[in-house]
Design an enzyme around this catalytic site. Structure first.
Site, PDB file in Angstrom:
ATOM      1  N   HIS A  32      -8.116   1.930 -55.780  1.00  0.00           N
ATOM      2  CA  HIS A  32      -7.308   3.148 -55.858  1.00  0.00           C
ATOM      3  C   HIS A  32      -5.827   2.929 -55.524  1.00  0.00           C
ATOM      4  CE1 HIS A  32     -10.976   5.440 -56.429  1.00  0.00           C
ATOM      5  NE2 HIS A  32     -11.498   4.644 -55.512  1.00  0.00           N
TER       6      HIS A  32
ATOM      7  N   LYS B 183      -9.260   2.539 -63.545  1.00  0.00           N
ATOM      8  CA  LYS B 183      -8.719   3.702 -62.850  1.00  0.00           C
ATOM      9  C   LYS B 183      -7.254   3.872 -63.262  1.00  0.00           C
ATOM     10  CE  LYS B 183     -12.513   3.714 -59.730  1.00  0.00           C
ATOM     11  NZ  LYS B 183     -13.177   3.181 -58.563  1.00  0.00           N
TER      12      LYS B 183
ATOM     13  N   SER C 199     -12.122   5.531 -51.057  1.00  0.00           N
ATOM     14  CA  SER C 199     -12.271   6.266 -52.308  1.00  0.00           C
ATOM     15  C   SER C 199     -12.606   7.738 -52.116  1.00  0.00           C
ATOM     16  CB  SER C 199     -13.322   5.598 -53.193  1.00  0.00           C
ATOM     17  OG  SER C 199     -14.535   5.445 -52.491  1.00  0.00           O
TER      18      SER C 199
HETATM   19  C1  LIG Z   1     -14.529   2.636 -58.522  1.00  0.00           C
HETATM   20  C2  LIG Z   1     -14.631   1.667 -57.408  1.00  0.00           C
HETATM   21  C3  LIG Z   1     -15.264   0.441 -57.559  1.00  0.00           C
HETATM   22  C4  LIG Z   1     -16.037   0.095 -58.811  1.00  0.00           C
HETATM   23  O1  LIG Z   1     -15.192  -0.183 -59.862  1.00  0.00           O
HETATM   24  P1  LIG Z   1     -15.737   0.002 -61.355  1.00  0.00           P
HETATM   25  O2  LIG Z   1     -14.805  -0.782 -62.178  1.00  0.00           O
HETATM   26  O3  LIG Z   1     -15.712   1.462 -61.626  1.00  0.00           O
HETATM   27  O4  LIG Z   1     -17.134  -0.564 -61.353  1.00  0.00           O
HETATM   28  C5  LIG Z   1     -15.209  -0.468 -56.528  1.00  0.00           C
HETATM   29  N1  LIG Z   1     -14.594  -0.163 -55.379  1.00  0.00           N
HETATM   30  C6  LIG Z   1     -14.012   1.031 -55.170  1.00  0.00           C
HETATM   31  C7  LIG Z   1     -13.346   1.307 -53.861  1.00  0.00           C
HETATM   32  C8  LIG Z   1     -14.023   1.990 -56.179  1.00  0.00           C
HETATM   33  O5  LIG Z   1     -13.481   3.185 -55.973  1.00  0.00           O
END
Ligand SMILES: *Cc1c(COP(=O)(O)O)cnc(C)c1O
Length: 384
Positions: free
Chosen positions: A206, A237, A178
């Protein structure tokens, strides 16, 4: 004062340039946002396909609330599991090529729930050192033994796997890291898991919607099909809504339904969100044009930023971090961009390792060529 110690800790953080605070947006998520009355061109959301503020999703959500109301009113195992949840789970499973899927409220909760449900005392979790914070928290909560390997270091992972004697073995990894934007060597990870009879848990927060044919994610990107892979992707996302899902063999999903505390002991998400997500899934599947545009923007940015005193990290994804190093310098650069009406987040420790503060530039299919050129121009000016 009972909280003096907390204030002292915050002051120390501030002195190191590490104090975090929030900015309030007064417009919807998009490349063009207004913060405290000022307009900005933004490069910091994870809304990679630009779906978060699309009217089709707003309309689906509205129709969903008309039919299903607002709150789910109960946990899934009580009386909070609705038709749209069920339909979405089936479609998500089929989309990523797994027999079954299970919705979670957030990716953070999915990670805690899965790791805690699948391993415990006497088992071992193997984790890349640059994994997302939620995966790190998940290992601690599970009470399994934890072994962290250097980022992408398959030789070290092989050694650690060979050393683990008894109990279950679970390898957990971000698919796209991330804060770095690079991809885990999923093919090699799977081969090691097969060799050592370990399970592989892939967090594709992602990659889902962005990578692979029709945006089916990182497993599709690498052409990987294996029952031992447990797949997780988030829905807040690229999908532009909220939530997360885990896709795996039916027996894994049944285990999660029975043992994942982050599933069992929480209120279900509003069913209308699943109605919006069904629409989002259609737009992801039909989003080849969006993904092609996003890819061209990534190439444009990388070309444009070559020759700066700061290096773009090695990444082909929508996450394009510019490595600055020093915390204060990263903050200063982010602030200077902001004065020019451009919003890019400075990411500092402990989110990233000491000495690797960076500007985390993220691109979206909603950006135009001109938007990217404006960022390139500003960074070249600031480099002088
Ligand atoms: C954003 C993210 C999460 C958490 O997801 P949310 O739905 O925002 O709680 C978990 N793992 C990774 C790699 C992320 O980037």
């Amino acid at each position: 004062m009972p909280f003096t110690e907390l204030q002292t800790e915050l002051n120390e953080r501030a002195a190191q340039g590490l104090l975090r605070s929030r900015c309030t947006l007064v417009t919807a998520q998009s490349p063009h946002i207004v913060v405290e009355g000022k307009p900005y061109l933004a490069f910091c959301s994870n809304d990679y396909l630009g779906l978060a503020s699309r009217p089709e999703l707003a309309a689906a959500l509205q129709q969903g609330t008309q039919q299903w109301g607002v709150g789910a009113g109960a946990a899934h195992l009580v009386s909070g599991h609705f038709g749209p949840h069920h339909q979405l789970e089936q479609q998500l499973a089929a989309f990523v090529g797994k027999p079954a899927a299970l919705l979670f409220s957030t990716g953070y909760m999915a990670n805690l729930g899965v790791v805690q449900a699948l391993v415990g005392k006497g088992d071992t979790v193997f984790a890349d050192k640059l994994n997302h914070a939620s995966l790190n928290d998940a290992m601690l909560l599970s009470r399994a033994a934890t072994r962290r390997y250097r980022h992408g270091d398959m030789a070290q992972l092989a050694q650690l796997l060979a050393q683990a004697q008894s109990g279950r073995k679970l390898v957990i990894t971000d698919a796209v890291f991330s804060m770095d934007g690079d991809m885990a060597p999923l093919r090699e990870l799977l081969a090691l898991c097969e060799q050592h009879d370990a399970w592989l848990y892939v967090d594709d927060a992602h990659g889902f919607g962005v990578l692979g044919e029709q945006g089916r994610g990182s497993l599709a990107h690498f052409g990987l099909v294996s029952a031992r892979i447990i797949y997780m992707a988030t829905l807040g996302k690229a999908a532009g809504v909220s939530g997360a899902f885990v896709a795996a063999e039916q027996v894994v999903v049944d285990t999660l339904v029975n043992h994942a505390h982050g599933y069992v002991y929480t209120t279900a998400t509003p069913p209308a969100l699943s109605v919006a997500l069904l629409q989002s899934l259609r737009m992801i599947a039909q989003g080849d044009g969006l993904r092609a545009h996003l890819h061209r923007l990534v190439a444009r940015l990388r070309r444009g930023l070559s020759g700066l005193p700061w290096q773009l990290m090695s990444s082909e994804t929508a996450i394009q971090p510019l490595l600055i190093g020093d915390n204060q310098q990263a903050l200063k650069l982010s602030e200077a961009l902001r004065q020019r009406g451009i919003w890019v987040a400075a990411i500092r420790p402990p989110t990233v390792p000491q000495g690797t503060a960076r500007l985390r530039i993220t691109l979206s299919a909603a950006h135009t060529d001109a938007d990217v050129d404006q960022l390139i121009g500003a960074l070249h000016e600031l480099a002088c």
